[in-house]
Scaffold this active site. Structure first.
Site, PDB file in Angstrom:
ATOM      1  N   HIS A  33      42.632  25.656  77.974  1.00  0.00           N
ATOM      2  CA  HIS A  33      42.608  25.514  76.517  1.00  0.00           C
ATOM      3  C   HIS A  33      41.347  24.757  76.119  1.00  0.00           C
ATOM      4  O   HIS A  33      40.688  25.119  75.151  1.00  0.00           O
ATOM      5  CB  HIS A  33      43.870  24.790  76.055  1.00  0.00           C
ATOM      6  CG  HIS A  33      44.056  24.741  74.586  1.00  0.00           C
ATOM      7  ND1 HIS A  33      44.109  25.867  73.791  1.00  0.00           N
ATOM      8  CD2 HIS A  33      44.194  23.689  73.733  1.00  0.00           C
ATOM      9  CE1 HIS A  33      44.286  25.520  72.524  1.00  0.00           C
ATOM     10  NE2 HIS A  33      44.330  24.199  72.461  1.00  0.00           N
ATOM     11  N   HIS A  74      36.338  26.544  68.568  1.00  0.00           N
ATOM     12  CA  HIS A  74      37.793  26.658  68.596  1.00  0.00           C
ATOM     13  C   HIS A  74      38.243  27.625  67.507  1.00  0.00           C
ATOM     14  O   HIS A  74      38.212  27.310  66.324  1.00  0.00           O
ATOM     15  CB  HIS A  74      38.422  25.282  68.380  1.00  0.00           C
ATOM     16  CG  HIS A  74      39.883  25.224  68.698  1.00  0.00           C
ATOM     17  ND1 HIS A  74      40.657  26.356  68.875  1.00  0.00           N
ATOM     18  CD2 HIS A  74      40.727  24.173  68.883  1.00  0.00           C
ATOM     19  CE1 HIS A  74      41.898  25.993  69.138  1.00  0.00           C
ATOM     20  NE2 HIS A  74      41.966  24.675  69.155  1.00  0.00           N
ATOM     21  N   PHE A 130      49.045  22.439  67.785  1.00  0.00           N
ATOM     22  CA  PHE A 130      49.686  21.422  66.964  1.00  0.00           C
ATOM     23  C   PHE A 130      51.171  21.767  66.798  1.00  0.00           C
ATOM     24  O   PHE A 130      51.542  22.943  66.689  1.00  0.00           O
ATOM     25  CB  PHE A 130      49.033  21.366  65.585  1.00  0.00           C
ATOM     26  CG  PHE A 130      47.759  20.561  65.525  1.00  0.00           C
ATOM     27  CD1 PHE A 130      47.207  19.977  66.642  1.00  0.00           C
ATOM     28  CD2 PHE A 130      47.116  20.383  64.310  1.00  0.00           C
ATOM     29  CE1 PHE A 130      46.037  19.228  66.575  1.00  0.00           C
ATOM     30  CE2 PHE A 130      45.939  19.630  64.216  1.00  0.00           C
ATOM     31  CZ  PHE A 130      45.410  19.055  65.350  1.00  0.00           C
ATOM     32  N   CYS A 171      47.473  26.790  67.467  1.00  0.00           N
ATOM     33  CA  CYS A 171      46.420  27.288  68.356  1.00  0.00           C
ATOM     34  C   CYS A 171      46.962  28.038  69.571  1.00  0.00           C
ATOM     35  O   CYS A 171      46.185  28.501  70.410  1.00  0.00           O
ATOM     36  CB  CYS A 171      45.524  26.132  68.797  1.00  0.00           C
ATOM     37  SG  CYS A 171      44.778  25.280  67.397  1.00  0.00           S
ATOM     38  N   GLU A 204      45.178  18.000  79.773  1.00  0.00           N
ATOM     39  CA  GLU A 204      45.148  19.292  80.455  1.00  0.00           C
ATOM     40  C   GLU A 204      44.534  19.180  81.847  1.00  0.00           C
ATOM     41  O   GLU A 204      45.047  19.768  82.812  1.00  0.00           O
ATOM     42  CB  GLU A 204      44.382  20.316  79.633  1.00  0.00           C
ATOM     43  CG  GLU A 204      44.427  21.717  80.233  1.00  0.00           C
ATOM     44  CD  GLU A 204      43.767  22.771  79.380  1.00  0.00           C
ATOM     45  OE1 GLU A 204      44.000  23.975  79.637  1.00  0.00           O
ATOM     46  OE2 GLU A 204      43.006  22.422  78.465  1.00  0.00           O
ATOM     47  N   LYS A 245      35.721  27.723  74.811  1.00  0.00           N
ATOM     48  CA  LYS A 245      35.425  27.061  73.540  1.00  0.00           C
ATOM     49  C   LYS A 245      34.083  26.340  73.565  1.00  0.00           C
ATOM     50  O   LYS A 245      33.539  26.011  72.504  1.00  0.00           O
ATOM     51  CB  LYS A 245      36.551  26.108  73.176  1.00  0.00           C
ATOM     52  CG  LYS A 245      37.868  26.797  72.839  1.00  0.00           C
ATOM     53  CD  LYS A 245      38.939  25.806  72.450  1.00  0.00           C
ATOM     54  CE  LYS A 245      40.264  26.500  72.143  1.00  0.00           C
ATOM     55  NZ  LYS A 245      40.921  27.037  73.347  1.00  0.00           N
TER      56      LYS A 245
END
Length: 408
Positions: free
Chosen positions: A302, A336, A395, A162, A313, A331
């Site tokens: 994010h 996402h 990831f 991502c 975060e 998002k």
């Protein structure tokens, strides 16, 4: 410290709309785009955020080469065309030897894999398409963009989950700095909403299960967030050395002034407790830009709407940027977009700087009580933004932060 580069063009295809302006208006409205997805009917999670273009409409816009492309490549080609046009450049007249293409993806053409695997199982080898491999390999979106734009410079396809879009933009900056190109077309694409991939995310526990209110399912930084909504899209930026953009009289939307990339080296999916890798990426981006934390006016987070990511975060932002810059998280509106997310969000950060406007986080009245960050909610906030950062985490422990600033 690497010299800043000019961002002269943007191209977006997202669940918010078929081009950049439509996407910007959608995120400023702050309403989620998630909807029931017929392709996911009968699955535990049957909703997603899709680009509002049917296959036929997409093929018509791409043109005569659409027959050979996967959906993620088509999205990339259209976003790249828009970005190049926005930059005032013409592939028919530019020196293609000096144009680089860096287009990443996270998952690639999963729909092709599933469709052709089903053909093999049900109809035999002779019915598997000869185009399967050219559509499936993860570099093909970058390759199709290069072909479409007659760009003969370096062509790269980073895959950092991502964070792929942000990685692509950082790599493009490096290609410009090293003199390997004069124009870089950089971003990412993703179109992997399939039954298998969606089910796999569900099994991993990352998807929202808010089936009773799908438009409200993506809730970055909310106390009751329960996972992300699977999305798709493409985002492409045109980057040039500042002096080159100035010399040709280009309209500079913003500048990329710093990049930071780190690896958690910890776990395939979970962030390190305390998020030291994300913090190091942010601090590296600021150091690369010659900036201090207090210079940051705005954060494009994010913000996946997952419990672990948002908590880590939010704590990292509060720790490194205690002066509480404004925070948004697209998002909530767009879902996402996985590999495409970092590029889409970098483009939206450029627009926030340009328009002096921070879009609200959809489906959020106030951040969870334990989060000491200034989330913009309800309505867009007017703000003079000199410096902003865009966070992307993936990831595998990939952390990428881009620092962007006004054009002057």
């Amino acid at each position: 410290m690497t010299a800043p580069v000019a961002i002269t063009g943007l191209g977006l295809l997202t669940p918010g709309g078929e081009h950049t302006d439509a996407t910007w208006k959608a995120v400023c409205r702050g309403v989620g785009t998630a909807a029931r997805d017929p392709a996911l009917a009968g699955l535990p999670v049957d909703f997603s955020c899709r680009v509002p273009l049917t296959r036929d409409a997409l093929d018509q816009r791409v043109g005569r080469t659409a027959w050979r492309m996967s959906r993620n490549a088509k999205l990339a080609v259209l976003a790249a065309r828009e970005a190049v046009h926005d930059a005032g450049l013409d592939p028919a007249t530019w020196n293609g030897d000096r144009v680089a293409v860096v287009v990443g993806c996270g998952l690639g053409a999963d729909a092709v894999r599933e469709e052709q695997g089903k053909r093999l199982d049900e109809r035999g080898p002779d019915m598997v398409s000869a185009l399967t491999i050219p559509q499936l390999v993860p570099n093909m979106a970058a390759a199709e963009v290069s072909i479409d734009l007659h760009a003969h410079g370096p062509s790269l396809a980073p895959a950092t989950a991502c964070a792929s879009g942000a990685t692509a933009i950082a790599l493009a900056r490096d290609l410009l700095a090293s003199g390997q190109c004069d124009v870089a077309v950089a971003g990412a694409t993703e179109a992997a909403i399939t039954p298998l991939t969606t089910t796999a995310f569900w099994r991993a526990g990352t998807l929202s299960r808010r089936a009773d209110a799908v438009t409200a399912a993506s809730r970055p930084f909310a106390a009751d967030r329960d996972g992300f909504v699977f999305g798709e899209g493409a985002g492409v930026l045109v980057l040039e050395r500042t002096e080159d953009a100035t010399a040709r009289g280009a309209h500079v939307r913003a500048r990329l002034v710093g990049c930071g990339s780190t690896s958690d080296a910890h776990h395939p999916t979970a962030p390190v407790p305390g998020t030291p890798g994300a913090e190091a990426a942010l601090r590296t981006a600021l150091t690369d830009a010659g900036l201090a934390p207090h210079d940051v006016d705005h954060v494009n987070a994010h913000g996946t709407s997952t419990p672990l990511n948002d908590a880590g975060e939010a704590a990292m932002i509060a720790r490194v940027l205690p002066h509480r810059p404004s925070v948004t998280a697209p998002k909530g509106v767009l879902g996402h977009g996985c590999g495409a997310a970092g590029a889409v969000e970098a483009a939206l950060t450029v627009l926030a700087i340009q328009h002096r406007t921070v879009p609200p986080i959809a489906n959020l009245q106030a951040p969870a009580p334990e989060f000491d960050i200034d989330c913009v909610t309800g309505q867009p906030r007017q703000q003079d933004i000199r410096v902003a950062v865009s966070n992307s985490f993936g990831f595998g422990g990939h952390n990428v932060v881009l620092a962007l600033a006004t054009s002057s």
